[in-house]
Scaffold this motif. Structure first.
Motif, PDB file in Angstrom:
ATOM      1  N   ARG A 116      13.945  -4.361 -45.082  1.00 53.06           N
ATOM      2  CA  ARG A 116      12.595  -3.966 -44.695  1.00 53.06           C
ATOM      3  C   ARG A 116      11.790  -5.229 -44.442  1.00 53.06           C
ATOM      4  N   VAL A 152      -2.701  -4.085 -42.062  1.00 53.49           N
ATOM      5  CA  VAL A 152      -2.694  -2.773 -42.723  1.00 53.49           C
ATOM      6  C   VAL A 152      -4.042  -2.094 -42.548  1.00 53.49           C
ATOM      7  N   VAL A 153      -5.079  -2.888 -42.651  1.00 53.71           N
ATOM      8  CA  VAL A 153      -6.407  -2.330 -42.403  1.00 53.71           C
ATOM      9  C   VAL A 153      -7.023  -3.066 -41.217  1.00 53.71           C
ATOM     10  N   GLU A 154      -7.730  -2.327 -40.399  1.00 56.07           N
ATOM     11  CA  GLU A 154      -8.317  -2.920 -39.194  1.00 56.07           C
ATOM     12  C   GLU A 154      -9.727  -3.394 -39.509  1.00 56.07           C
ATOM     13  N   ARG A 157     -12.753  -1.670 -38.070  1.00 54.60           N
ATOM     14  CA  ARG A 157     -13.205  -0.413 -38.691  1.00 54.60           C
ATOM     15  C   ARG A 157     -13.841  -0.675 -40.044  1.00 54.60           C
ATOM     16  N   VAL A 158     -13.261  -1.623 -40.763  1.00 59.16           N
ATOM     17  CA  VAL A 158     -13.714  -1.837 -42.139  1.00 59.16           C
ATOM     18  C   VAL A 158     -15.068  -2.547 -42.183  1.00 59.16           C
TER      19      VAL A 158
ATOM     20  N   LEU B  69       1.171  -4.030 -48.318  1.00 59.05           N
ATOM     21  CA  LEU B  69       1.021  -2.622 -48.671  1.00 59.05           C
ATOM     22  C   LEU B  69       1.109  -1.741 -47.432  1.00 59.05           C
ATOM     23  N   ASP B  70       1.593  -0.536 -47.636  1.00 55.11           N
ATOM     24  CA  ASP B  70       1.531   0.448 -46.569  1.00 55.11           C
ATOM     25  C   ASP B  70       0.095   0.920 -46.451  1.00 55.11           C
ATOM     26  N   ASN B  71      -0.239   1.406 -45.275  1.00 51.02           N
ATOM     27  CA  ASN B  71      -1.600   1.901 -45.092  1.00 51.02           C
ATOM     28  C   ASN B  71      -1.893   3.079 -46.020  1.00 51.02           C
ATOM     29  N   VAL B 146     -10.361   2.326 -44.119  1.00 52.95           N
ATOM     30  CA  VAL B 146      -9.099   1.693 -44.543  1.00 52.95           C
ATOM     31  C   VAL B 146      -7.881   2.491 -44.077  1.00 52.95           C
ATOM     32  N   GLY B 147      -8.084   3.759 -43.767  1.00 46.31           N
ATOM     33  CA  GLY B 147      -6.958   4.579 -43.297  1.00 46.31           C
ATOM     34  C   GLY B 147      -6.745   4.407 -41.809  1.00 46.31           C
ATOM     35  N   SER B 148      -6.461   3.172 -41.392  1.00 43.17           N
ATOM     36  CA  SER B 148      -6.430   2.855 -39.963  1.00 43.17           C
ATOM     37  C   SER B 148      -5.351   3.616 -39.201  1.00 43.17           C
TER      38      SER B 148
END
Lengths: 184, 271
Positions: A116, A152-154, A157-158, B69-71, B146-148
């Motif tokens: 992975r 993982v986070v955009e 948006r954040v 981390l996964d989303n 955060v839930g992109s």
């Protein structure tokens, strides 16, 4: 020139030291193990963090004697400039090694090595094998791959939410206080 | 106007068939919610809450380590933090509900007001529910942010409402009951903070908690564990809400237990 002569001196000194201590450098014998490596057909062309890749290997006994106590394992190194390092496979793969009690002449072991992708970068994977009787390690050819980064986070948006909401509540807090003061 | 006077005025003018109790409950709920949401102190709390959620979101953006981390994991973490903050809010408000009235000397007028003790308790619970609803609504933009990838975002919101709400209310009810018994905001709050710290430990320790016998027992009886395990299943493992019925039953059992405790302690209040 100085560097070269210095290196030459060091090598000579090391050789003299080995001879003096009786520990002569071991010379690798021609291995009777061959390892072929290829990426799995299911691999994505341009993998990114979180994707899974697999590499197929075929380990063959090319000699005329059985190879006993064969162990093969996967190694991964990052080759990005300035970040060259071996990778701890802890998070990358649970399938880190195989072993075989005996491999007859001409016999092969086909193995798939899944992993992975945890971090972005340029990587080189290699499968190495040793046997109980052998005197040297047999590596596979390199298999290189590149992992694209995946946020993982955009931030687009954040950031508006993370900065906007406290600002909104803070401003309403100040406005409320000002109104209360004016009314008072 | 004191709450006693407000309730008395409402009971005299209410047009409803059972005016005293119903409108008094509404007034208590409105007063409680107003103190949390509209007052300066309440706004400071809301500001602190969104500050925590903002800080967590910004840390996720800025940290490359966290990018492993996964989303879905990030959404799950955010939902867990919201429940913990909600339980903290309920704990603070619940500790003040009766113990605060006692310390301020307003408990006796409140008990003398033309409203039943169950009515007073219902009003206080109503105030907490409004405060939790505001917090829940404020957390939605963060979950969305955060839930992109959008993976199980709806599941996270549903799970937060379904499992977070009873956990938050249970903490509020236990705090109210304990506050009614101890009559001290400080003692109630300290006790409940320790309980919350212990109960919320699955957020820090994670699934490794279940690896020991003691841990699995704790996991089985802790309502907070049930809530985060249900969220884990819904958000990370993409399981349906129907599969989480055992968690819901356990959490609701705690909620009823907390309600029974709060009712019992409220009934024992002396004027």
């Amino acid at each position: 020139m100085t560097t070269h002569s210095s290196k030459g001196c060091s090598a000579l000194f090391a050789g003299l030291l080995l001879v003096a201590t009786g520990a002569l450098p071991a010379v690798a014998e021609t291995s009777t193990i061959s390892i072929a490596i290829s990426p799995a057909t299911a691999n994505v062309a341009s993998p990114q963090m979180g994707d899974r890749l697999a590499f197929n290997t075929v380990i063959r006994n090319t000699g005329d004697k059985s190879i006993d106590g064969l162990i093969a394992w996967i190694s991964l190194v990052q080759i990005d400039q300035g970040k060259e390092q071996p990778i701890d496979l802890e998070d990358w793969s649970a399938h880190k090694a195989i072993s075989r009690a005996s491999l007859k002449p001409g016999e092969t072991i086909s193995t798939q090595w899944p992993m992975r992708l945890i971090q972005s970068g340029h990587y080189r994977v290699v499968i190495s094998a040793v046997s109980r009787e052998g005197s040297s390690l047999t590596p596979s050819p390199f298999a290189d791959f590149v992992v694209r980064s995946k946020p993982v986070v955009e931030s687009s948006r954040v950031l508006p939410v993370a900065l906007g909401l406290p600002l909104l509540i803070g401003m309403s807090f100040i406005g409320w206080r000002r109104r209360g003061r004016d009314a008072g | 106007m004191t709450i006693h006077a407000t309730i008395k005025a409402a009971s005299e003018t209410s047009p409803f068939r059972s005016p005293e109790n119903m409108s008094a409950i509404g007034l208590i709920a409105r007063k409680e919610a107003g103190e949390i949401i509209v007052s300066h102190r309440g706004r400071a709390w809301l500001l602190a809450m969104v500050g925590v959620l903002s800080g967590f979101s910004l840390l996720l953006v800025g940290s490359t380590e966290l990018s492993l981390l996964d989303n879905a994991q990030v959404v799950y973490d955010m939902a867990g933090i919201v429940i913990a903050l909600g339980a903290l809010l309920a704990l603070v408000v619940g500790s003040d509900a009766f113990a605060g009235e006692h310390e301020r000397g307003s408990l006796t007028p409140l008990l003398l007001a033309p409203v039943s003790r169950h009515g007073i308790l219902a009003g206080k619970i109503g105030g907490q529910m409004v405060a939790w609803a505001v917090m829940f609504i404020l957390s939605l933009p963060y979950l969305w942010a955060v839930g992109s990838t959008g993976q199980n975002l709806f599941g996270a919101i549903l799970g937060l409402a379904l499992f977070g709400t009873p956990v938050v209310l249970a903490f509020g009810l236990f705090s109210m009951g304990l506050g009614a018994r101890l009559g001290s905001v400080r003692a109630t709050m300290m006790t409940m903070l320790v309980v919350l710290l212990l109960a919320a430990s699955p957020l820090l320790i994670g699934p490794s908690l279940r690896q020991s016998t003691l841990g699995s027992w704790f996991d089985a009886v802790n309502p907070f564990s049930h809530a985060v395990n249900a969220l884990d299943a819904m958000i990370i493992d993409s399981l349906g809400v129907a599969a989480q019925s055992i968690h819901l039953v356990a959490i609701l059992a705690w909620l009823f237990f907390a309600l029974a405790y709060a009712v019992r302690q409220t009934n024992r209040l002396v004027r």
